[in-house]
Write an enzyme that holds these catalytic residues in place. Structure first.
Site, PDB file in Angstrom:
ATOM      1  N   TRP A 200       6.200  -0.015  -7.657  1.00 43.66           N
ATOM      2  CA  TRP A 200       5.733   0.402  -6.336  1.00 43.66           C
ATOM      3  C   TRP A 200       6.687  -0.027  -5.228  1.00 43.66           C
ATOM      4  O   TRP A 200       6.938   0.737  -4.293  1.00 43.66           O
ATOM      5  CB  TRP A 200       4.304  -0.075  -6.078  1.00 43.66           C
ATOM      6  CG  TRP A 200       3.358   0.655  -6.983  1.00 43.66           C
ATOM      7  CD1 TRP A 200       2.636   0.142  -8.029  1.00 43.66           C
ATOM      8  CD2 TRP A 200       3.078   2.072  -6.975  1.00 43.66           C
ATOM      9  NE1 TRP A 200       1.933   1.134  -8.666  1.00 43.66           N
ATOM     10  CE2 TRP A 200       2.185   2.323  -8.037  1.00 43.66           C
ATOM     11  CE3 TRP A 200       3.498   3.133  -6.196  1.00 43.66           C
ATOM     12  CZ2 TRP A 200       1.700   3.612  -8.327  1.00 43.66           C
ATOM     13  CZ3 TRP A 200       3.019   4.420  -6.481  1.00 43.66           C
ATOM     14  CH2 TRP A 200       2.135   4.639  -7.528  1.00 43.66           C
TER      15      TRP A 200
ATOM     16  N   ASP B 125       2.360  -4.390   0.900  1.00 45.09           N
ATOM     17  CA  ASP B 125       1.580  -3.357   0.215  1.00 45.09           C
ATOM     18  C   ASP B 125       0.562  -4.080  -0.670  1.00 45.09           C
ATOM     19  O   ASP B 125       0.885  -4.523  -1.769  1.00 45.09           O
ATOM     20  CB  ASP B 125       2.521  -2.487  -0.635  1.00 45.09           C
ATOM     21  CG  ASP B 125       1.742  -1.500  -1.519  1.00 45.09           C
ATOM     22  OD1 ASP B 125       0.504  -1.458  -1.434  1.00 45.09           O
ATOM     23  OD2 ASP B 125       2.401  -0.769  -2.291  1.00 45.09           O
TER      24      ASP B 125
ATOM     25  N   LYS C 235      -8.893   0.743  -5.403  1.00 45.08           N
ATOM     26  CA  LYS C 235      -8.980  -0.352  -6.370  1.00 45.08           C
ATOM     27  C   LYS C 235     -10.101  -1.315  -5.971  1.00 45.08           C
ATOM     28  O   LYS C 235     -11.146  -1.347  -6.604  1.00 45.08           O
ATOM     29  CB  LYS C 235      -7.652  -1.084  -6.505  1.00 45.08           C
ATOM     30  CG  LYS C 235      -6.564  -0.226  -7.164  1.00 45.08           C
ATOM     31  CD  LYS C 235      -5.399  -0.124  -6.292  1.00 45.08           C
ATOM     32  CE  LYS C 235      -4.205   0.665  -6.754  1.00 45.08           C
ATOM     33  NZ  LYS C 235      -4.202   1.515  -7.879  1.00 45.08           N
TER      34      LYS C 235
HETATM   35  N1  PMP Z   1       1.238   0.674  -4.110  1.00 48.10           N
HETATM   36  C1  PMP Z   1       0.581   0.091  -5.129  1.00 48.10           C
HETATM   37  C2  PMP Z   1       0.730  -1.391  -5.314  1.00 48.10           C
HETATM   38  C3  PMP Z   1      -0.239   0.847  -5.963  1.00 48.10           C
HETATM   39  O1  PMP Z   1      -0.890   0.262  -6.965  1.00 48.10           O
HETATM   40  C4  PMP Z   1      -0.372   2.232  -5.734  1.00 48.10           C
HETATM   41  C5  PMP Z   1      -1.279   3.103  -6.552  1.00 48.10           C
HETATM   42  N2  PMP Z   1      -1.555   2.726  -7.812  1.00 48.10           N
HETATM   43  C6  PMP Z   1       0.349   2.799  -4.686  1.00 48.10           C
HETATM   44  C7  PMP Z   1       1.132   1.993  -3.892  1.00 48.10           C
HETATM   45  C8  PMP Z   1       0.259   4.274  -4.389  1.00 48.10           C
HETATM   46  O2  PMP Z   1      -0.962   4.510  -3.840  1.00 48.10           O
HETATM   47  P1  PMP Z   1      -1.513   5.939  -3.442  1.00 48.10           P
HETATM   48  O3  PMP Z   1      -1.715   6.678  -4.711  1.00 48.10           O
HETATM   49  O4  PMP Z   1      -2.780   5.586  -2.740  1.00 48.10           O
HETATM   50  O5  PMP Z   1      -0.522   6.592  -2.563  1.00 48.10           O
END
Ligand code: PMP
Length: 356
Positions: free
Chosen positions: A99, A168, A192
């Site tokens: 991420w 994040d 989550k």
């Molecule tokens: N950052 C993290 C730490 C994540 O776990 C996720 C989704 N699993 C995201 C970003 C992306 O999130 P989204 O699908 O809500 O754009």
């Protein structure tokens, strides 16, 4: 029948919350309509929205000099929106997993990204100590991901930075108390620990907002969203309402102190079992193991499909690891009680005896 859900996200939501929502689904209070069919500007909905915000402020102890936003777009949108709002020249990024890598890749389109620490060479098996991060003197901000959902690697203590810190927290928010004052901005996709997908929660320091760039479309400006109290346009009303229900549930359970204790207990049990077995393994450095996402490998990956089939038959769902890393992953967010983890361990023990 409902089963134990170990999905990384959209993830399990407490049954208490779901039942409460169910009871209000056709008609919210005596309004004559469901909450989904109501104007976001109606007094009824505004009271729901405000209460959710107040409860979140209460739970996280968010100081008054911060704005709390309930927006759309997911964490992925923030990967772009952050650099276009706050990027003047360059920003510091820490690379610890999938991420943060995506965040870096997106930000690189808008400013100079300085990767000030990385564990990529070691397959993201740890988080470099913040004392070793090579901070730039004049970075517009410092970005990191305290919990990498896919690798199951975490930094448990917030770094102290001179330049504005952005985190994040998609997969770790509300899992334990944090000191919001350490951050200029925190963002998290809801799916989550907060509620259903479609909502993104942003906690942002008012002074930091003043630094945002002006030459942007209004809808992309955090300060415009803040001025409009997250109602610049129609917000994700149902997800916001449900997030409010989750916040109430968190408070009723005993707040983040309770969840921290429960989350560490669950993670400790599972890691201790994995470490005691020669059949299962987790190769993340001990101090950086995630308390939310526990990835593990079987000694023989030819058994992966059988493990997944059998676990499903035993009421343990969505244990497949992310396709980029393989193996298994048990996501054990707030809504997963200790009993679910105990059942998982018991299944893993039996599977090991049969196949080890
Ligand atoms: N950052 C993290 C730490 C994540 O776990 C996720 C989704 N699993 C995201 C970003 C992306 O999130 P989204 O699908 O809500 O754009």
């Amino acid at each position: 029948m409902r089963k134990w859900n170990f999905c990384a996200g959209p993830a399990a939501i407490s049954e208490d919350v779901l039942l409460d929502v169910k009871s209000e689904l056709l008609e919210w209070k005596d309004s004559g309509t469901s909450i989904m069919e109501m104007s976001h500007r109606s007094p009824e909905y505004l009271s729901v929205a405000r209460e959710a915000k107040t409860d979140l402020i209460d739970i996280l102890n968010i100081p008054e000099n911060y704005d709390v936003l309930f927006l759309q777009g997911g964490a992925t949108q923030q990967f772009a929106q952050i650099p276009i709002n706050f990027g003047k020249k360059s920003a510091d990024y820490v690379l610890t997993g999938t991420w943060s890598k995506k965040a870096i890749s997106e930000a690189s389109n808008y400013l100079e990204v300085k990767t000030i620490a990385s564990s990529e060479q070691e397959n993201f098996s740890y988080v470099p100590d913040p004392n070793s991060w090579r901070f730039s003197r004049d970075a517009d901000y410092v970005h990191y991901c305290p919990n990498e959902t896919i690798q199951g690697v975490a930094l448990h203590k917030a770094p102290i930075t001179k330049n504005p810190l952005i985190a994040d927290m998609s997969s770790v928010i509300l899992s334990e108390p944090i000191d919001v004052k350490n951050f200029s901005m925190i963002y998290a996709g809801a799916q989550k620990n907060i509620g259903p997908a479609g909502l993104t929660v942003i906690i942002i320091e008012k002074e930091f907002l003043l630094k945002s760039n002006n030459n942007l479309a209004n809808i992309l400006k955090y300060d415009e969203h803040a001025k409009a109290d997250s109602m610049l346009n129609t917000p994700p009303t149902f997800a916001w309402y449900m997030a409010g229900k989750v916040f109430k549930w968190i408070k009723e359970c005993g707040g983040l102190k309770f969840f921290k204790e429960q989350n560490y207990k669950k993670a400790k049990l599972l890691y201790e079992f994995i470490d005691s077995s020669s059949f299962y393994s987790n190769n993340i450095m001990l101090e950086n193991r995630s308390i939310m996402n526990v990835p593990f490998l079987l000694a023989d990956d030819k058994l992966d499909n059988e493990f997944l089939d059998k676990s499903k038959k035993n009421g343990l769902l969505h244990l497949k690891g992310h396709r980029s890393v393989g193996g298994m992953r048990a996501s054990i967010y707030n809504a997963m009680p200790l009993d679910g983890v105990i059942e998982l361990i018991s299944f893993m023990k039996d599977f090991e005896i049969e196949n080890g």
